[in-house]
Motif scaffolding. Structure first.
Motif, mmCIF file in Angstrom:
data_model
loop_
_atom_site.group_PDB
_atom_site.id
_atom_site.type_symbol
_atom_site.label_atom_id
_atom_site.label_comp_id
_atom_site.label_asym_id
_atom_site.label_seq_id
_atom_site.Cartn_x
_atom_site.Cartn_y
_atom_site.Cartn_z
ATOM 1 N N LEU A 137 0.831 -1.201 0.000
ATOM 2 C CA LEU A 137 0.000 0.000 0.000
ATOM 3 C C LEU A 137 0.866 1.251 0.000
ATOM 4 C CD1 LEU A 137 -2.744 1.445 0.252
ATOM 5 C CD2 LEU A 137 -2.578 1.132 2.739
ATOM 6 N N VAL A 138 0.598 2.138 -0.961
ATOM 7 C CA VAL A 138 1.346 3.391 -1.074
ATOM 8 C C VAL A 138 0.368 4.564 -1.064
ATOM 9 C CG1 VAL A 138 2.831 4.814 -2.550
ATOM 10 C CG2 VAL A 138 3.230 2.344 -2.383
ATOM 11 N N PHE A 139 0.646 5.561 -0.223
ATOM 12 C CA PHE A 139 -0.089 6.818 -0.263
ATOM 13 C C PHE A 139 0.709 7.781 -1.136
ATOM 14 C CE2 PHE A 139 -1.783 4.965 3.633
ATOM 15 C CZ PHE A 139 -3.139 5.193 3.465
ATOM 16 N N LEU A 140 0.092 8.201 -2.233
ATOM 17 C CA LEU A 140 0.758 9.075 -3.194
ATOM 18 C C LEU A 140 0.256 10.498 -3.042
ATOM 19 C CD1 LEU A 140 2.471 9.638 -5.758
ATOM 20 C CD2 LEU A 140 0.444 8.950 -7.101
ATOM 21 N N SER A 141 1.177 11.423 -2.830
ATOM 22 C CA SER A 141 0.805 12.835 -2.691
ATOM 23 C C SER A 141 1.577 13.657 -3.714
ATOM 24 C CB SER A 141 1.129 13.329 -1.275
ATOM 25 O OG SER A 141 0.709 14.668 -1.107
ATOM 26 N N ILE A 142 0.845 14.455 -4.497
ATOM 27 C CA ILE A 142 1.463 15.325 -5.498
ATOM 28 C C ILE A 142 1.588 16.725 -4.905
ATOM 29 C CG2 ILE A 142 1.379 16.165 -7.863
ATOM 30 C CD1 ILE A 142 1.532 13.090 -7.541
ATOM 31 N N LEU A 143 2.803 17.153 -4.689
ATOM 32 C CA LEU A 143 3.060 18.457 -4.074
ATOM 33 C C LEU A 143 3.308 19.518 -5.125
ATOM 34 C CD1 LEU A 143 5.618 17.264 -1.344
ATOM 35 C CD2 LEU A 143 3.128 17.473 -1.105
ATOM 36 N N GLU A 144 3.046 20.767 -4.748
ATOM 37 C CA GLU A 144 3.433 21.892 -5.588
ATOM 38 C C GLU A 144 4.964 21.949 -5.639
ATOM 39 O OE1 GLU A 144 1.531 23.850 -7.311
ATOM 40 O OE2 GLU A 144 -0.419 23.137 -6.575
ATOM 41 N N PRO A 145 5.538 22.476 -6.723
ATOM 42 C CA PRO A 145 7.003 22.502 -6.847
ATOM 43 C C PRO A 145 7.710 23.133 -5.649
ATOM 44 C CG PRO A 145 5.997 23.038 -8.941
ATOM 45 C CD PRO A 145 4.875 22.977 -7.945
ATOM 46 N N PHE A 179 4.629 8.272 -0.502
ATOM 47 C CA PHE A 179 5.449 8.678 -1.643
ATOM 48 C C PHE A 179 5.046 10.090 -2.066
ATOM 49 C CE2 PHE A 179 6.981 8.851 -5.953
ATOM 50 C CZ PHE A 179 8.115 8.041 -5.969
ATOM 51 N N PHE A 180 6.046 10.962 -2.181
ATOM 52 C CA PHE A 180 5.772 12.353 -2.547
ATOM 53 C C PHE A 180 6.428 12.691 -3.885
ATOM 54 C CE2 PHE A 180 5.636 12.037 2.066
ATOM 55 C CZ PHE A 180 4.452 12.694 2.361
ATOM 56 N N MET A 181 5.659 13.367 -4.736
ATOM 57 C CA MET A 181 6.169 13.849 -6.017
ATOM 58 C C MET A 181 5.815 15.316 -6.165
ATOM 59 S SD MET A 181 5.196 10.775 -8.678
ATOM 60 C CE MET A 181 5.794 11.777 -10.056
ATOM 61 N N LYS A 182 6.620 16.041 -6.918
ATOM 62 C CA LYS A 182 6.339 17.450 -7.164
ATOM 63 C C LYS A 182 5.947 17.651 -8.625
ATOM 64 C CE LYS A 182 9.220 19.334 -3.459
ATOM 65 N NZ LYS A 182 10.211 20.364 -3.061
ATOM 66 N N ASP A 183 4.823 18.348 -8.805
ATOM 67 C CA ASP A 183 4.343 18.616 -10.161
ATOM 68 C C ASP A 183 3.326 19.737 -10.099
ATOM 69 O OD1 ASP A 183 3.013 18.327 -12.832
ATOM 70 O OD2 ASP A 183 4.280 16.536 -12.928
ATOM 71 N N ASP A 184 3.282 20.557 -11.132
ATOM 72 C CA ASP A 184 2.291 21.636 -11.191
ATOM 73 C C ASP A 184 0.882 21.076 -11.353
ATOM 74 O OD1 ASP A 184 4.005 23.875 -10.966
ATOM 75 O OD2 ASP A 184 4.620 23.619 -13.051
ATOM 76 N N SER A 185 0.784 19.883 -11.910
ATOM 77 C CA SER A 185 -0.512 19.266 -12.191
ATOM 78 C C SER A 185 -0.679 17.979 -11.393
ATOM 79 C CB SER A 185 -0.639 18.950 -13.687
ATOM 80 O OG SER A 185 -1.710 18.068 -13.948
ATOM 81 N N THR A 186 -1.762 17.920 -10.623
ATOM 82 C CA THR A 186 -2.062 16.699 -9.875
ATOM 83 C C THR A 186 -2.229 15.522 -10.831
ATOM 84 O OG1 THR A 186 -3.168 17.936 -8.129
ATOM 85 C CG2 THR A 186 -3.704 15.611 -8.303
ATOM 86 N N LEU A 187 -2.970 15.741 -11.903
ATOM 87 C CA LEU A 187 -3.231 14.674 -12.873
ATOM 88 C C LEU A 187 -1.938 14.167 -13.499
ATOM 89 C CD1 LEU A 187 -5.211 12.981 -14.538
ATOM 90 C CD2 LEU A 187 -5.326 14.876 -16.162
ATOM 91 N N GLU A 188 -1.099 15.089 -13.957
ATOM 92 C CA GLU A 188 0.143 14.675 -14.604
ATOM 93 C C GLU A 188 1.086 13.995 -13.625
ATOM 94 O OE1 GLU A 188 1.805 18.029 -16.607
ATOM 95 O OE2 GLU A 188 0.109 18.233 -17.992
ATOM 96 N N GLY A 189 1.051 14.429 -12.367
ATOM 97 C CA GLY A 189 1.877 13.779 -11.356
ATOM 98 C C GLY A 189 1.457 12.341 -11.122
ATOM 99 N N ILE A 190 0.138 12.125 -11.030
ATOM 100 C CA ILE A 190 -0.374 10.766 -10.843
ATOM 101 C C ILE A 190 -0.020 9.898 -12.053
ATOM 102 C CG2 ILE A 190 -2.475 9.366 -10.671
ATOM 103 C CD1 ILE A 190 -3.715 11.625 -9.036
#
Length: 286
Positions: free
Chosen positions: A176-184, A211-222
């Motif tokens: 199980l992974v919790f994915l969070s898309i952060l602002e840059p 798991f944290f990723m940075k992207d301007d777009s939530t959709l594109e990050g996912i």
């Protein structure tokens, strides 16, 4: 017994969605109810309406019996079918009022070229009073192991919202992974630590990763995450706040459903919305 409503247009994608749901709940007692909505003729007589309805239900009965003969039904599972005339969304509402379901399942081609499946999936996500499972026809029929929950740690009121996920996780087997898309410019330290701890506690038997990723777009990050990490089931949360995100096509969950490449489980947690304000530039839905 868990009640699951499966929408069908008798296509290969709809049948695959039913099979996937049966595999997903292989260890649980479930009653699967197929629903098909058929077209009604305008200004038709009551006699003709009744005849069309009887023919549609007979076709459904034949489909259910044919399915049972082709596939050996899990002893934990029951299967039935209903045909209702008119709009599919009204049909879902009518059937839900009589027989409340815990999940609605709809198939998807996965390439966004099926107008019926794509539009039904996205609209059902917006209106359904229960979680919705969108299954692309490419989804493998095998035990689910890799689960990803997209969250910003503020899009849920209670961790029990994720009970439908906990029901299908298997200790020692599921990841199980919790994915969070952060602002840059955002730091992972800025997420709600208390809610993160609540999720860790709720899923403690499965040792979740964050798991944290940075992207301007939530959709594109996912989408970037999905392209680089095997995922058996993606989970998002819908708040059904207003029609603004529909008009502006801003709903991440609904876009993911329309272009489904991995199975998508959309959990529903209604929140109060006192006004139809002009939409902000922020996504209201993960």
């Amino acid at each position: 017994m868990k009640k699951i409503l499966v929408l069908t247009d008798y296509s290969a994608a709809a049948r695959h969605a039913l099979l996937f749901a049966m595999h997903m709940y292989h260890a649980q007692a479930c009653e699967f109810s197929l629903l098909h909505s058929y077209a009604q003729l305008p200004e038709a007589s009551d006699f003709l309406d009744d005849q069309i309805g009887r023919d549609a239900q007979a076709m459904m009965n034949d489909y259910v019996e044919g399915f049972k003969k082709e596939y050996e039904l899990n002893p934990y599972h029951a299967l039935s079918g209903t045909a209702i005339g008119g709009n599919i969304y009204i049909a879902v509402s009518e059937l839900y009022a009589k027989q409340p379901s815990e999940l609605v399942v709809v198939g998807a081609t996965g390439n966004g070229d099926s107008i019926w499946l794509g539009s039904v999936a996205t609209e059902i996500i917006r209106t359904a009073p229960c979680p919705v499972l969108v299954v692309p026809i490419s989804a493998a029929l095998r035990p689910l192991q890799d689960f990803v929950i997209a969250t910003d740690y503020s899009n849920f009121k209670s961790q029990t919202l994720f009970k439908p996920v906990a029901e299908v996780l298997e200790a020692g087997k599921s990841k199980l992974v919790f994915l969070s898309i952060l602002e840059p410019e955002q730091s992972a330290k800025e997420v709600d630590q208390e809610r993160q701890a609540l999720l860790n506690q709720y899923f403690e038997d499965f040792e979740p990763l964050h798991f944290f990723m940075k992207d301007d777009s939530t959709l594109e990050g996912i989408e970037e995450y999905l392209s680089n990490h095997h995922t058996d089931l993606l989970v998002t949360v819908s708040h059904n706040r207003s029609l603004w995100d529909v008009l502006l096509n801003r709903s991440t969950s609904r876009i993911l459903a329309y272009q489904a490449e991995v199975p998508l489980l959309v959990l529903t947690e209604n929140v109060s919305d006192s006004s139809e304000e002009l939409p902000s530039s922020e996504w209201e839905l993960l």
